[in-house]
Design a protein around this motif. Structure first.
Motif, PDB file in Angstrom:
ATOM      1  N   SER A 166     -43.968  22.333 -16.322  1.00 24.89           N
ATOM      2  CA  SER A 166     -45.063  21.582 -16.920  1.00 24.89           C
ATOM      3  C   SER A 166     -44.777  21.383 -18.391  1.00 24.89           C
ATOM      4  CB  SER A 166     -46.392  22.330 -16.745  1.00 24.89           C
ATOM      5  OG  SER A 166     -46.339  23.592 -17.384  1.00 24.89           O
ATOM      6  N   GLY A 167     -45.467  20.452 -19.007  1.00 28.25           N
ATOM      7  CA  GLY A 167     -45.245  20.206 -20.424  1.00 28.25           C
ATOM      8  C   GLY A 167     -44.249  19.095 -20.652  1.00 28.25           C
ATOM      9  N   GLN A 168     -43.963  18.810 -21.893  1.00 25.42           N
ATOM     10  CA  GLN A 168     -43.110  17.701 -22.277  1.00 25.42           C
ATOM     11  C   GLN A 168     -41.708  18.190 -22.598  1.00 25.42           C
ATOM     12  OE1 GLN A 168     -44.645  15.443 -25.549  1.00 25.42           O
ATOM     13  NE2 GLN A 168     -43.605  13.577 -24.947  1.00 25.42           N
ATOM     14  N   VAL A 169     -40.714  17.439 -22.123  1.00 28.50           N
ATOM     15  CA  VAL A 169     -39.316  17.760 -22.410  1.00 28.50           C
ATOM     16  C   VAL A 169     -38.928  17.065 -23.704  1.00 28.50           C
ATOM     17  CG1 VAL A 169     -36.936  17.530 -21.632  1.00 28.50           C
ATOM     18  CG2 VAL A 169     -38.747  18.028 -19.981  1.00 28.50           C
ATOM     19  N   ILE A 170     -38.753  17.845 -24.754  1.00 23.65           N
ATOM     20  CA  ILE A 170     -38.384  17.287 -26.055  1.00 23.65           C
ATOM     21  C   ILE A 170     -37.113  17.976 -26.519  1.00 23.65           C
ATOM     22  CG2 ILE A 170     -39.090  16.876 -28.420  1.00 23.65           C
ATOM     23  CD1 ILE A 170     -41.978  17.130 -27.521  1.00 23.65           C
ATOM     24  N   PRO A 171     -35.978  17.263 -26.529  1.00 25.08           N
ATOM     25  CA  PRO A 171     -34.732  17.894 -26.973  1.00 25.08           C
ATOM     26  C   PRO A 171     -34.768  18.234 -28.446  1.00 25.08           C
ATOM     27  CG  PRO A 171     -34.443  15.521 -26.759  1.00 25.08           C
ATOM     28  CD  PRO A 171     -35.821  15.839 -26.221  1.00 25.08           C
ATOM     29  N   SER A 172     -34.057  19.280 -28.824  1.00 28.88           N
ATOM     30  CA  SER A 172     -33.990  19.682 -30.227  1.00 28.88           C
ATOM     31  C   SER A 172     -33.189  18.677 -31.024  1.00 28.88           C
ATOM     32  CB  SER A 172     -33.329  21.059 -30.336  1.00 28.88           C
ATOM     33  OG  SER A 172     -34.018  22.011 -29.571  1.00 28.88           O
ATOM     34  N   LEU A 207     -28.671  19.559 -18.814  1.00 30.18           N
ATOM     35  CA  LEU A 207     -28.238  18.311 -19.436  1.00 30.18           C
ATOM     36  C   LEU A 207     -29.396  17.328 -19.559  1.00 30.18           C
ATOM     37  CD1 LEU A 207     -24.683  17.556 -17.990  1.00 30.18           C
ATOM     38  CD2 LEU A 207     -25.314  18.493 -20.204  1.00 30.18           C
ATOM     39  N   ALA A 208     -30.242  17.272 -18.526  1.00 27.36           N
ATOM     40  CA  ALA A 208     -31.400  16.379 -18.588  1.00 27.36           C
ATOM     41  C   ALA A 208     -32.308  16.765 -19.751  1.00 27.36           C
ATOM     42  CB  ALA A 208     -32.170  16.421 -17.267  1.00 27.36           C
ATOM     43  N   TRP A 209     -32.496  18.066 -19.932  1.00 30.83           N
ATOM     44  CA  TRP A 209     -33.327  18.541 -21.050  1.00 30.83           C
ATOM     45  C   TRP A 209     -32.682  18.163 -22.380  1.00 30.83           C
ATOM     46  CZ3 TRP A 209     -37.869  21.703 -20.659  1.00 30.83           C
ATOM     47  CH2 TRP A 209     -38.419  22.051 -21.903  1.00 30.83           C
ATOM     48  N   LYS A 210     -31.395  18.392 -22.495  1.00 29.52           N
ATOM     49  CA  LYS A 210     -30.678  18.115 -23.749  1.00 29.52           C
ATOM     50  C   LYS A 210     -30.789  16.649 -24.135  1.00 29.52           C
ATOM     51  CE  LYS A 210     -26.143  18.996 -25.859  1.00 29.52           C
ATOM     52  NZ  LYS A 210     -26.460  20.257 -26.538  1.00 29.52           N
ATOM     53  N   LEU A 211     -30.769  15.777 -23.121  1.00 28.05           N
ATOM     54  CA  LEU A 211     -30.809  14.344 -23.375  1.00 28.05           C
ATOM     55  C   LEU A 211     -32.230  13.792 -23.457  1.00 28.05           C
ATOM     56  CD1 LEU A 211     -27.929  13.232 -20.973  1.00 28.05           C
ATOM     57  CD2 LEU A 211     -27.833  13.455 -23.467  1.00 28.05           C
ATOM     58  N   GLY A 212     -33.215  14.647 -23.235  1.00 34.74           N
ATOM     59  CA  GLY A 212     -34.590  14.186 -23.287  1.00 34.74           C
ATOM     60  C   GLY A 212     -34.992  13.357 -22.082  1.00 34.74           C
ATOM     61  N   LEU A 213     -34.290  13.542 -20.950  1.00 35.92           N
ATOM     62  CA  LEU A 213     -34.607  12.817 -19.712  1.00 35.92           C
ATOM     63  C   LEU A 213     -35.655  13.626 -18.946  1.00 35.92           C
ATOM     64  CD1 LEU A 213     -30.978  11.788 -18.721  1.00 35.92           C
ATOM     65  CD2 LEU A 213     -32.756  10.317 -19.696  1.00 35.92           C
TER      66      LEU A 213
END
Length: 315
Positions: free
Chosen positions: A297-303, A148-154
């Protein structure tokens, strides 16, 4: 305070959505509960609601019961969300006190509803981020917190949650599908695979520090080779310990699951040589642990919406 179980007390619709409130439309849940709303507010927030309001509406409870069969009967829009999810969603969309997101189930349902109705995540993520970083949620439902955090870009919440997935079986197809479906992004799974690859390499490097076949005797004595426990068991045990930021240990042999070679125990020089070698190993292990990879690592960018819905269809 956050809870993982839904409340068992009877649900009461709060103003401004109850029957006495002002509105020009009714939203009905599967159990027949009706929320009075203003179409304009929902239409501005969701193109799906806007289109639903243009469709023929069903009769309200009053009209069905013959109590209000006239032109003033409010149109009714049936939805599939439960009462708790719908009220929380409406509280987010209206300029009123926001809801308390007290469970991961409610957080998941809200995010699913926003996805379904094409509602911008900007507001909902403000209210669900608290439970995504709550220790009880991270302990009991780390996969859901991460996805959910990934989906929301958190990004920070996703990074923290990834730390709780160090022992996740990456070959488990069910877990993999859950991460992809709940995050809406294959990159969320790939980030965990990258973390697993990096941790495996780091664990192998740590275990390689075990001085099993190193001469631990003084020049005057022969030495006996050391021994190790089964490699995979050592690796998985070390995986559980190494995820802690600064794992404490005194006995490096126990920590790495091995016994170093040795010379005669009654020879002071042999004992000192072995002790010095193990102290060197302890130092090497501590340095290696400082660089141990514990988070993605890297940036969390939701689709975006289109790619998310295409991905869900492919699954």
């Amino acid at each position: 305070m956050y809870m993982t179980e839904q409340a068992t007390t009877p649900f009461v619709i709060q103003p401004p959505f109850d029957a006495e409130s002002v509105g020009d439309c009714i939203i009905r849940t599967p159990d027949g509960t009706e929320f009075k709303v203003f179409k304009a507010i929902l239409a501005m927030a969701s193109p799906i609601f806007r289109d639903m309001f243009d469709m023929p509406a069903v009769a309200s409870k009053e009209a069905e019961n013959g109590h209000s069969e006239n032109e003033t009967s409010l149109p009714v829009i049936p939805v599939q969300e439960d009462v708790e999810t719908l009220q929380a969603l409406l509280q987010i969309l209206y300029p009123i006190t926001p809801p308390l997101i007290h469970s991961m189930m409610l957080a998941r349902n809200l995010v699913t509803a926003c996805d379904k109705y094409f509602i911008d995540f900007a507001k909902v993520k403000l209210y669900v981020r608290g439970i995504l970083s709550h220790e009880e949620s991270l302990t009991k439902e780390p996969v859901a917190c991460y996805a959910l955090a990934w989906k929301l870009g958190l990004e920070q919440e996703a990074i923290v949650a990834s730390r709780h997935l160090h022992s996740l079986d990456m070959t488990d197809s069910v877990a993999a599908k859950t991460i992809v479906s709940q995050s809406g992004d294959l990159a969320a799974l790939l980030a965990l695979w990258d973390l697993r690859i990096r941790t495996d390499k780091a664990l192998d490097a740590l275990l390689a520090l075990a001085k099993v076949n190193v001469d631990m005797a003084c020049p005057n004595h022969n030495w006996a080779s050391g021994s190790t426990e089964e490699y995979s068991e050592r690796k998985e045990r070390l995986r559980e310990v190494a995820v802690v930021s600064d794992p404490s240990f005194e006995d490096v042999e126990q920590f790495l699951g091995f016994k170093a070679g040795r010379g005669p125990v009654d020879c002071v020089k042999c004992v000192q040589r072995r002790s010095t070698a193990l102290e060197t190993t302890r130092t090497e292990v501590r340095e290696a642990l400082k660089a141990y990879p514990r988070i993605i690592s890297g940036q969390v960018i939701p689709s975006d919406f289109s790619s998310k819905h295409n991905l869900m269809a492919d699954l």
